[in-house]
Design an enzyme around this catalytic site. Structure first.
Site, mmCIF file in Angstrom:
data_model
loop_
_atom_site.group_PDB
_atom_site.id
_atom_site.type_symbol
_atom_site.label_atom_id
_atom_site.label_comp_id
_atom_site.label_asym_id
_atom_site.label_seq_id
_atom_site.Cartn_x
_atom_site.Cartn_y
_atom_site.Cartn_z
ATOM 1 N N GLU A 1 58.011 -79.800 15.609
ATOM 2 C CA GLU A 1 56.753 -79.224 15.893
ATOM 3 C C GLU A 1 57.264 -78.150 17.122
ATOM 4 O OE1 GLU A 1 54.589 -82.280 18.512
ATOM 5 O OE2 GLU A 1 54.805 -83.519 16.786
ATOM 6 N N LYS B 1 57.874 -76.098 20.346
ATOM 7 C CA LYS B 1 57.566 -76.622 21.650
ATOM 8 C C LYS B 1 56.707 -75.514 22.457
ATOM 9 C CE LYS B 1 60.300 -78.437 25.586
ATOM 10 N NZ LYS B 1 59.650 -77.534 26.477
ATOM 11 N N LYS C 1 65.876 -76.012 22.091
ATOM 12 C CA LYS C 1 65.262 -74.822 22.742
ATOM 13 C C LYS C 1 65.889 -73.527 21.951
ATOM 14 C CE LYS C 1 64.023 -76.068 27.106
ATOM 15 N NZ LYS C 1 63.285 -75.445 28.387
ATOM 16 N N CYS D 1 53.175 -55.230 58.986
ATOM 17 C CA CYS D 1 53.778 -54.563 57.600
ATOM 18 C C CYS D 1 52.638 -54.899 56.763
ATOM 19 C CB CYS D 1 54.959 -55.646 57.229
ATOM 20 S SG CYS D 1 55.370 -54.964 55.749
ATOM 21 N N ASP E 1 54.766 -73.572 25.160
ATOM 22 C CA ASP E 1 55.218 -73.233 26.655
ATOM 23 C C ASP E 1 53.968 -73.153 27.588
ATOM 24 O OD1 ASP E 1 56.596 -72.872 28.752
ATOM 25 O OD2 ASP E 1 57.342 -70.733 28.408
ATOM 26 N N CYS F 1 61.752 -59.048 56.083
ATOM 27 C CA CYS F 1 60.925 -58.060 57.016
ATOM 28 C C CYS F 1 60.537 -58.717 58.194
ATOM 29 C CB CYS F 1 60.112 -57.206 56.330
ATOM 30 S SG CYS F 1 58.919 -56.279 57.428
ATOM 31 N N CYS G 1 57.443 -50.680 55.980
ATOM 32 C CA CYS G 1 56.914 -50.693 57.200
ATOM 33 C C CYS G 1 57.821 -50.119 57.973
ATOM 34 C CB CYS G 1 55.971 -51.917 57.935
ATOM 35 S SG CYS G 1 57.259 -53.078 58.254
ATOM 36 N N CYS H 1 62.553 -52.351 56.594
ATOM 37 C CA CYS H 1 61.666 -52.652 55.602
ATOM 38 C C CYS H 1 61.096 -51.282 54.838
ATOM 39 C CB CYS H 1 60.548 -53.377 55.955
ATOM 40 S SG CYS H 1 59.063 -53.680 54.968
ATOM 41 N N TYR I 1 49.603 -83.393 20.562
ATOM 42 C CA TYR I 1 50.594 -83.626 19.778
ATOM 43 C C TYR I 1 51.065 -85.388 19.835
ATOM 44 C CZ TYR I 1 52.482 -82.181 24.392
ATOM 45 O OH TYR I 1 52.719 -81.979 25.511
HETATM 46 S S1 IVH Z 1 56.190 -84.371 23.320
HETATM 47 C C1 IVH Z 1 57.798 -88.023 24.856
HETATM 48 N N1 IVH Z 1 55.780 -82.241 21.772
HETATM 49 O O1 IVH Z 1 57.623 -80.001 26.336
HETATM 50 C C2 IVH Z 1 57.289 -86.853 24.299
HETATM 51 N N2 IVH Z 1 55.996 -81.930 24.118
HETATM 52 O O2 IVH Z 1 60.142 -80.657 28.043
HETATM 53 C C3 IVH Z 1 57.193 -85.563 25.229
HETATM 54 N N3 IVH Z 1 55.965 -79.896 24.820
HETATM 55 O O3 IVH Z 1 56.452 -82.146 29.284
HETATM 56 C C4 IVH Z 1 56.407 -84.923 25.074
HETATM 57 N N4 IVH Z 1 55.356 -78.904 22.949
HETATM 58 O O4 IVH Z 1 54.676 -80.398 28.160
HETATM 59 C C5 IVH Z 1 56.201 -82.814 23.063
HETATM 60 N N5 IVH Z 1 54.970 -80.575 20.465
HETATM 61 C C6 IVH Z 1 55.250 -80.892 21.439
HETATM 62 C C7 IVH Z 1 55.388 -79.951 22.714
HETATM 63 C C8 IVH Z 1 55.911 -80.766 24.164
HETATM 64 C C9 IVH Z 1 55.263 -78.703 24.220
HETATM 65 C C10 IVH Z 1 56.192 -79.764 26.324
HETATM 66 C C11 IVH Z 1 55.491 -80.981 27.214
HETATM 67 C C12 IVH Z 1 56.634 -81.824 27.780
HETATM 68 C C13 IVH Z 1 57.767 -80.638 27.682
HETATM 69 C C14 IVH Z 1 59.113 -81.701 27.583
#
Ligand code: IVH
Length: 687
Positions: A117, A119, A320, A436, A121, A430, A417, A414, A231
Site C-alpha cells: 500500500e 504509505k 521508505k 522586535c 504522509d 534576538c 530590529c 538582529c 487501511y
Molecule cells: S499500517 C500496524 N498502512 O505510517 C499497522 N500505516 O510509520 C500500522 N501510514 O502511524 C499502520 N499509510 O500513520 C499503515 N497504508 C498504510 C499507511 C500507514 C500511512 C502511516 C500511519 C502510521 C505510520 C507508521
C-alpha cells in the site's frame, strides 16, 4: 415542490439521505460519480430545506449535520480499542529481502503473499462505527490514548456517517484506522492564505492536515479540505470474519470506507520491490504526499503468528523512499527571525526544480549545521525535499569549489530590529523581545494573555489586525489605542471597542508578578515571575539585578539568570518599560499568594468581630490589599454597622458590597477571629 404532509416529508427526507449517501459512495469510494456537482448540491439543498421545515426529523447522521458542533475548549483523551502501532522501516531492496526472509523463516513457509500500500504522509486516526453509525474519531496520540476529534472528523466529506450494508452486513461494532491527508493543491492554497495573513506557512501537507484536524472549532476544520484513506480493520464485533488484509481492504470499500486505489496484492518480495519502484516513479503525480510504501503480510493467521513488538508489528514494514534531491548553487546566506526571536540562517539558491517544486531557499537550521556541513556562499550543494516544502541543504559538492566561496558569519545584531543577539545552545536569539517587530504579534498576544495582563479581547486575530494596520508598532502602543482607532476597524462596533479599551485600562492595575511574566523574557514563566516579584518587589530593582544576585535565588539557574540579564541589558526593552510606566501601567508589587490575591478591599462602618487593623492584617495575609477610599479599582466594599459615605460611593460606582459574614466567607469557610490567649487581668477586665 408543493406543500408536503409530514409523512410525505419524512419519506422524501429519507430518500434524499439515501441518494446523497449513494452519490458520496460513488464519488469518494468508487471515484465514479453519476451526477454533476450542481445536481448533488441541489439534493443537499432540498434536504436542508426540508429539515428546516421539519426539524423533528433531523438526525445526527444526516448528511447536513457534518458541521454544527460548537467549538470545544480542549480535546478529551480517549483510549484506543487496540494500541495503534507504528512501523519499522527498511531503506533498500536488500533490507526488504531480509525482512521477507525472516518472515518466511518464522512462519516456516516457502512463500508469503504481501499486500503493498502507499504509505500516506498524513496523520492516522481511529474511527468507530456502532450498528453502522459513526460514533467516534480519535487521533493516534501516543498509540494507547489519542484525542477525541469526533466532530472534526465528521466534517471530512469522504467519511461516511452511515456504513453501507448493501453488499455486506455491517458489524455491531467496527474500529477502523485510516490516514487523514491534505492534497497538495489545497495545502498550497492554505499556505498562500497563511502568508497573506502574515503567519508562518506550514512546512508540509502533513502538518497542515494535523493543524486543521485539531482545530477546536470544527467549523474551521470544515473550511480546510481534508481527505482520508482507510487501511486497517482494528477490531470488529458481530460481523463476518475476514481472513486476510486483502479481504479487509475490500470489506472496507464495500462499507463505503475509501481505500487507496493503488493498493496491490503481491505474490512475493520481488513483486513488492517492483511495486516500490513503480510508486516512487509515480509519487510526484499523485497530488498528495506519500513517503514510501507499507508492506503487510496478507494472511491474518500469519500476522498473529508473527505477533508484535511493543511499538510495531513483526508482520509489516515501511519501505521508505529516499528524499528528493537536486543540485544547485548557494547565492547568499541570509538570516530570518522567527516569532520567538530565533535566528535561522537560510540559503538563497539559484532556483531549481526538485521534482515538480521550484526551490529557491533552503533552511540551514543553525550555525552548527553550517559549520558541520561547511556550507559557504557560492558553494554548489545538494538540496533535498523530504516531503517538506521547506527544503534542506544536504551536502556541499566540494569538488566544485573555485576558492571564491565566502564563509558565513552569524550577525551580532538582529537583522530585523538591531538588538543584540545572544547564543543559546545551538541557536542564536534576538534579545529585542518586546521591541522586535518580528516578535511583535507574539509578544502582544503573550502580554495580553489571561495569566499575564489579562486584556480580554486582545487575542490572535485582533492583534493581527492591529499590527497589520500599523496601530500597534510596539507593546506600549496598546495603551495608546483609542476607541476611535478601534471603531475604524472592521471587527469593531461601538460596544466592542469600548469593552476592549476598558479591558486595557483595567490591565494597568495588574501587579508586578504578572507584569514580569507579561514581558515574555525567555525562560521566565509564571512561577519564576512570581519568585522574582517576591524577591525584588519593584521592576527597577529587577532591571538592575546582576547575574550573581539572580543566581543566588534558589529556583533560578544560570540559563534563566542570563535571559533576564540579557533582556534588561537591551536598552530598547528598558525604554519600553519606561513608556509603559508613563502610560499608567502600575506594575506594583503585591503579595501574590493567598485567597485574596489581587483583590482590593475598602471597609466602612464598624465590624463586630474584628478591629479595622485586624481586618486589614487578615486581608494582607491572604495577599489582598486594603484601600482607604472607594474607586473603580476596588473589588469589595465591606460594610459594617453605621457605614459612612463610602457605602454610598460604592453603590454609585456599582462596586460589590458585602457584609461581615460574607467577608468572613471570602477569607475561608468557618474562619474565626484569631484566638488570642489574653493575660488573666485583661481577661478579667473584659468581663
Ligand atoms: S499500517 C500496524 N498502512 O505510517 C499497522 N500505516 O510509520 C500500522 N501510514 O502511524 C499502520 N499509510 O500513520 C499503515 N497504508 C498504510 C499507511 C500507514 C500511512 C502511516 C500511519 C502510521 C505510520 C507508521
Amino acid at each position: 415542490m408543493g406543500e408536503l404532509t409530514r409523512e410525505e416529508a419524512r419519506k422524501r427526507i429519507e430518500w434524499l439521505r439515501r441518494e446523497i449517501r449513494r452519490h458520496n459512495y460513488l464519488y469518494y469510494v468508487l471515484n465514479k460519480p453519476e451526477i454533476s456537482d450542481a445536481e448533488y448540491d441541489a439534493l443537499m439543498e432540498e434536504l436542508r430545506q426540508l429539515e428546516e421545515k421539519f426539524p423533528e426529523f433531523i438526525t445526527p447522521d444526516s448528511p447536513t449535520q457534518r458541521v454544527g458542533a460548537p467549538p470545544s475548549k480542549e480535546f478529551k483523551n480517549v483510549r484506543h480499542v487496540k494500541p495503534m502501532l507504528s512501523l519499522d522501516a527498511v531503506k533498500n531492496d536488500e533490507e526488504m529481502r531480509a525482512f521477507d526472509k525472516r518472515v518466511k523463516k518464522e512462519l516456516g513457509v516457502e512463500s508469503v503473499e504481501y499486500v503493498a500500500e502507499p504509505k500516506l504522509d498524513g496523520l492516522s486516526v481511529e474511527l468507530i462505527y456502532e450498528d453502522g453509525k459513526y460514533v467516534r474519531g480519535a487521533t493516534r496520540g501516543d498509540g494507547i490514548e489519542g484525542e477525541d476529534v469526533t466532530e472534526n472528523i465528521k466534517t471530512i466529506r469522504a467519511v461516511p456517517l452511515v456504513l453501507r450494508k448493501e453488499e455486506m452486513d455491517v458489524p455491531k461494532m467496527l474500529a477502523v484506522r485510516g490516514e487523514v491527508i491534505m492534497h497538495i493543491k489545497d495545502f498550497e492554497e492554505y499556505n498562500k492564505e497563511l502568508i497573506e495573513r502574515g503567519e508562518e506557512p506550514m512546512a508540509n501537507p502533513r502538518n497542515a492536515a494535523a493543524g486543521s484536524l485539531r482545530r477546536l472549532d470544527p467549523r474551521e476544520t470544515a473550511e480546510r479540505p481534508l481527505d482520508i484513506f482507510f487501511y486497517e480493520i482494528m477490531h470488529q464485533e458481530g460481523g463476518m470474519e475476514v481472513e486476510t488484509q486483502w479481504d479487509a481492504l475490500h470489506a472496507l470499500k464495500k462499507w463505503g470506507l475509501k481505500v487507496n486505489p493503488l493498493v496491490k496484492l503481491c505474490k512475493n518480495v520481488e513483486e513488492v520491490i517492483a511495486y516500490h519502484r513503480e510508486m516512487q516513479e509515480r509519487r510526484d503525480k499523485l497530488g498528495y504526499e506519500i513517503d514510501g510504501v507499507v508492506i503487510k503480510v496478507n494472511r491474518f493467521d500469519h500476522q498473529e503468528k508473527l505477533g508484535t513488538k511493543t511499538r510495531s508489528p513483526r508482520w509489516a514494514i515501511a519501505y521508505k523512499f529516499p528524499p528528493r534531491k537536486e543540485i544547485t548553487q548557494v547565492m547568499d546566506i541570509v538570516v530570518g527571525v522567527g516569532r520567538t526571536g530565533t535566528l535561522t540562517p537560510v540559503a538563497l539558491l539559484k532556483p531549481v526544480d526538485v521534482k515538480g517544486v521550484t526551490v529557491s531557499r533552503a533552511t540551514l537550521h543553525n550555525e552548527d549545521y553550517i559549520k558541520e556541513k561547511d556550507v559557504r556562499i557560492g558553494d554548489w550543494v545538494k538540496v533535498a525535499r523530504a516531503g517538506d516544502v521547506i527544503p534542506e541543504v544536504m551536502e556541499v559538492i566540494k569538488e566544485k569549489r573555485t576558492g571564491k566561496e565566502k564563509k558565513f558569519v552569524m550577525p551580532s545584531r538582529c537583522p530585523v530590529c538591531g538588538s543584540h543577539v545572544v547564543k543559546e545552545g545551538a541557536y542564536y536569539r534576538c534579545t529585542g523581545g518586546l521591541s522586535c517587530p518580528a516578535q511583535l504579534k507574539r509578544s502582544i498576544e503573550h502580554f495580553a494573555s489571561k495569566n499575564a495582563m489579562d486584556i480580554e479581547g486582545l487575542g490572535g486575530k485582533t492583534v493581527e489586525m492591529l499590527v497589520d494596520k500599523g496601530l500597534i508598532k510596539r507593546i506600549s502602543d496598546i495603551y495608546r489605542l483609542t476607541k476611535r482607532d478601534l471603531m475604524n476597524l472592521p471587527r469593531f462596533a461601538e460596544k466592542s471597542a469600548e469593552n476592549l479599551i476598558e479591558a486595557i485600562e483595567k490591565s494597568k492595575e495588574k501587579n508586578l508578578a504578572r507584569f514580569i511574566y507579561a514581558l515574555g523574557i525567555p525562560n521566565v514563566g509564571e512561577h519564576t515571575a512570581r519568585i522574582l516579584a517576591d524577591r525584588f518587589k519593584s521592576i527597577d530593582a529587577l532591571m538592575n539585578a546582576g547575574m550573581e544576585e539572580l543566581m543566588a535565588i534558589k529556583e533560578i539557574g544560570p540559563e534563566t539568570a542570563k535571559s533576564i540579564v540579557d533582556f534588561f541589558a537591551e536598552e530598547r526593552n528598558r525604554k519600553e518599560i519606561e513608556e509603559l510606566r508613563k502610560l499608567g501601567v502600575r506594575m506594583e508589587y503585591e503579595k501574590k499568594h493567598g485567597k485574596l490575591a489581587g483583590l482590593t478591599f475598602v471597609f466602612t462602618g464598624s465590624l463586630k468581630d474584628f478591629t479595622r487593623e485586624e481586618a486589614k492584617e487578615m486581608v494582607e495575609e491572604e495577599g489582598g490589599k486594603v484601600a482607604s477610599t472607594v474607586s473603580r479599582n476596588v473589588d469589595y466594599v465591606v460594610v459594617g454597622e453605621k457605614p459612612g459615605s463610602k457605602y454610598e460611593k460604592a453603590k454609585e460606582l456599582g462596586i460589590k458590597i458585602i457584609n461581615e459574614e460574607e467577608f468572613k466567607k471570602l477569607l475561608g469557610k468557618g474562619r474565626k477571629k484569631k484566638e488570642v490567649i489574653l493575660p488573666l487581668d485583661e481577661f478579667v477586665d473584659e468581663k
